[in-house]
Scaffold this active site. Sequence first.
Site, PDB file in Angstrom:
ATOM      1  N   ASN A  10      51.885  44.429  36.541  1.00 38.25           N
ATOM      2  CA  ASN A  10      50.429  44.474  36.454  1.00 38.25           C
ATOM      3  C   ASN A  10      50.074  44.987  35.062  1.00 38.25           C
ATOM      4  O   ASN A  10      50.253  46.160  34.770  1.00 38.25           O
ATOM      5  CB  ASN A  10      49.912  45.415  37.556  1.00 38.25           C
ATOM      6  CG  ASN A  10      48.429  45.699  37.431  1.00 38.25           C
ATOM      7  OD1 ASN A  10      47.712  45.016  36.699  1.00 38.25           O
ATOM      8  ND2 ASN A  10      47.954  46.716  38.140  1.00 38.25           N
ATOM      9  N   TRP A  11      49.581  44.104  34.212  1.00 41.06           N
ATOM     10  CA  TRP A  11      49.322  44.469  32.810  1.00 41.06           C
ATOM     11  C   TRP A  11      47.993  45.207  32.627  1.00 41.06           C
ATOM     12  O   TRP A  11      47.686  45.640  31.515  1.00 41.06           O
ATOM     13  CB  TRP A  11      49.331  43.211  31.921  1.00 41.06           C
ATOM     14  CG  TRP A  11      50.650  42.494  31.893  1.00 41.06           C
ATOM     15  CD1 TRP A  11      51.815  42.881  32.509  1.00 41.06           C
ATOM     16  CD2 TRP A  11      50.958  41.277  31.210  1.00 41.06           C
ATOM     17  NE1 TRP A  11      52.814  41.970  32.260  1.00 41.06           N
ATOM     18  CE2 TRP A  11      52.319  40.974  31.455  1.00 41.06           C
ATOM     19  CE3 TRP A  11      50.217  40.395  30.415  1.00 41.06           C
ATOM     20  CZ2 TRP A  11      52.946  39.840  30.944  1.00 41.06           C
ATOM     21  CZ3 TRP A  11      50.850  39.273  29.896  1.00 41.06           C
ATOM     22  CH2 TRP A  11      52.202  39.003  30.165  1.00 41.06           C
ATOM     23  N   LYS A  12      47.206  45.286  33.681  1.00 39.21           N
ATOM     24  CA  LYS A  12      45.918  45.984  33.622  1.00 39.21           C
ATOM     25  C   LYS A  12      45.117  45.529  32.385  1.00 39.21           C
ATOM     26  O   LYS A  12      45.192  44.365  32.004  1.00 39.21           O
ATOM     27  CB  LYS A  12      46.127  47.500  33.629  1.00 39.21           C
ATOM     28  CG  LYS A  12      47.032  47.939  34.784  1.00 39.21           C
ATOM     29  CD  LYS A  12      47.077  49.414  35.019  1.00 39.21           C
ATOM     30  CE  LYS A  12      48.020  49.699  36.185  1.00 39.21           C
ATOM     31  NZ  LYS A  12      48.022  51.056  36.617  1.00 39.21           N
ATOM     32  N   HIS A  96      43.522  46.874  44.338  1.00 39.71           N
ATOM     33  CA  HIS A  96      44.322  47.823  43.550  1.00 39.71           C
ATOM     34  C   HIS A  96      43.594  49.174  43.535  1.00 39.71           C
ATOM     35  O   HIS A  96      42.364  49.212  43.545  1.00 39.71           O
ATOM     36  CB  HIS A  96      44.509  47.293  42.121  1.00 39.71           C
ATOM     37  CG  HIS A  96      45.435  48.162  41.330  1.00 39.71           C
ATOM     38  ND1 HIS A  96      44.992  49.290  40.677  1.00 39.71           N
ATOM     39  CD2 HIS A  96      46.777  48.101  41.135  1.00 39.71           C
ATOM     40  CE1 HIS A  96      46.047  49.878  40.093  1.00 39.71           C
ATOM     41  NE2 HIS A  96      47.131  49.173  40.358  1.00 39.71           N
ATOM     42  N   GLU A  98      42.846  51.177  41.297  1.00 36.44           N
ATOM     43  CA  GLU A  98      41.814  51.329  40.261  1.00 36.44           C
ATOM     44  C   GLU A  98      40.539  50.572  40.642  1.00 36.44           C
ATOM     45  O   GLU A  98      39.432  50.998  40.317  1.00 36.44           O
ATOM     46  CB  GLU A  98      42.364  50.870  38.896  1.00 36.44           C
ATOM     47  CG  GLU A  98      43.320  51.914  38.341  1.00 36.44           C
ATOM     48  CD  GLU A  98      44.541  51.353  37.646  1.00 36.44           C
ATOM     49  OE1 GLU A  98      44.507  50.217  37.148  1.00 36.44           O
ATOM     50  OE2 GLU A  98      45.561  52.074  37.599  1.00 36.44           O
ATOM     51  N   GLU A 168      50.966  51.498  47.172  1.00 32.44           N
ATOM     52  CA  GLU A 168      50.876  52.223  45.906  1.00 32.44           C
ATOM     53  C   GLU A 168      50.142  53.542  46.132  1.00 32.44           C
ATOM     54  O   GLU A 168      48.900  53.577  46.090  1.00 32.44           O
ATOM     55  CB  GLU A 168      50.115  51.392  44.870  1.00 32.44           C
ATOM     56  CG  GLU A 168      50.784  50.072  44.540  1.00 32.44           C
ATOM     57  CD  GLU A 168      50.405  49.590  43.152  1.00 32.44           C
ATOM     58  OE1 GLU A 168      51.308  49.355  42.347  1.00 32.44           O
ATOM     59  OE2 GLU A 168      49.191  49.472  42.869  1.00 32.44           O
ATOM     60  N   GLY A 174      50.625  55.665  37.408  1.00 35.02           N
ATOM     61  CA  GLY A 174      50.394  56.073  36.026  1.00 35.02           C
ATOM     62  C   GLY A 174      50.582  57.559  35.788  1.00 35.02           C
ATOM     63  O   GLY A 174      50.202  58.079  34.747  1.00 35.02           O
ATOM     64  N   SER A 214      54.606  54.382  39.164  1.00 38.44           N
ATOM     65  CA  SER A 214      55.608  54.980  38.256  1.00 38.44           C
ATOM     66  C   SER A 214      57.027  54.441  38.453  1.00 38.44           C
ATOM     67  O   SER A 214      57.999  55.178  38.318  1.00 38.44           O
ATOM     68  CB  SER A 214      55.581  56.507  38.363  1.00 38.44           C
ATOM     69  OG  SER A 214      54.315  56.992  37.937  1.00 38.44           O
ATOM     70  N   GLY A 235      53.321  48.934  36.695  1.00 35.29           N
ATOM     71  CA  GLY A 235      52.258  48.989  35.694  1.00 35.29           C
ATOM     72  C   GLY A 235      52.862  49.241  34.323  1.00 35.29           C
ATOM     73  O   GLY A 235      53.383  48.348  33.660  1.00 35.29           O
ATOM     74  N   GLY A 236      52.849  50.510  33.899  1.00 33.28           N
ATOM     75  CA  GLY A 236      53.272  50.910  32.555  1.00 33.28           C
ATOM     76  C   GLY A 236      54.592  50.293  32.097  1.00 33.28           C
ATOM     77  O   GLY A 236      54.680  49.755  30.988  1.00 33.28           O
TER      78      GLY A 236
HETATM   79  P1  PGA Z   1      52.330  52.393  37.107  1.00 32.62           P
HETATM   80  O1  PGA Z   1      51.196  51.467  37.755  1.00 32.62           O
HETATM   81  O2  PGA Z   1      53.646  51.671  37.298  1.00 32.62           O
HETATM   82  O3  PGA Z   1      51.948  52.534  35.662  1.00 32.62           O
HETATM   83  O4  PGA Z   1      52.314  53.689  37.847  1.00 32.62           O
HETATM   84  C1  PGA Z   1      51.409  50.762  38.954  1.00 32.62           C
HETATM   85  C2  PGA Z   1      50.183  49.963  39.309  1.00 32.62           C
HETATM   86  O5  PGA Z   1      49.077  50.402  39.007  1.00 32.62           O
HETATM   87  O6  PGA Z   1      50.289  48.872  39.892  1.00 32.62           O
END
Ligand code: PGA
Length: 252
Positions: A10-12, A96, A98, A168, A174, A214, A235-236
Amino acid sequence: MSRRQIFAGNWKMYKTYNEAVDLVKGIMKDIADIGSKEVVVFPPAVYLRDIVSLCKNSGIDVGIQNIHFEKEGAFTGEISPLMAKDVEVRYALIGHSERRHVFHETDDEVNKKVKAALEAGLEPVVCVGELLEEREAGKSEDVVRRQTEVAFKDIDIKFVQKIIIAYEPVWAIGTGKVATPDIADTMHKSIRETVKKKYNEKTADGISILYGGSVKPENIAELYAKDNIDGVLVGGASLKIKSFLDIIHVAQ
Ligand code: PGA
């Protein structure tokens, strides 16, 4: 029961256009030997058309990070499921954390989006997960059960195999704080139980449940060793070619 094993990035709201192209090209160079594992990327929406065309026959599938539940209308800034389908996106990330916590998306909206995605022929990746205070209050399973039940409200059993769930925990996204493999496995089992109660055992056994929060090359092996973890949403660590590829390769 063998379930689909999915490694999704997920590149956000990261990457310029050129960086996004480089990232996806770098990933596709080194996935010839991953067997039945499936790779998915969720780039920013403005790049989708080009990324989809770059990924044709590469072994990488593409998804959109969010959709609206209406087909069209006066919803400035939104993207409809039909539009995503029109540029040949396969998956839609829905609910998600967010979206839920920064943009105040509700369980009912998540359900509407799941229905709209399925109707448009997209495959929903539905995210669920509890907040830190909910975990500390011992409510994790209740919260995730409610989110799962509402997300699947009025979804016919014949569509359920098209849906992927991502657990998640919000406190792990994050933050560098990954859920222990046992916590993740317990939560995945509980999600599977919710799906079983609503549908049946076979359906619940067949649904892929990804872990997200994470995930890194250093922790993927022990997470992925768990029976109920069918892949990851990253994500990251999906923003760098090497760390995303390491995650895919280390997972056995
Ligand atoms: P993260 O994000 O791996 O940076 O914790 C995961 C996500 O938001 O899908």
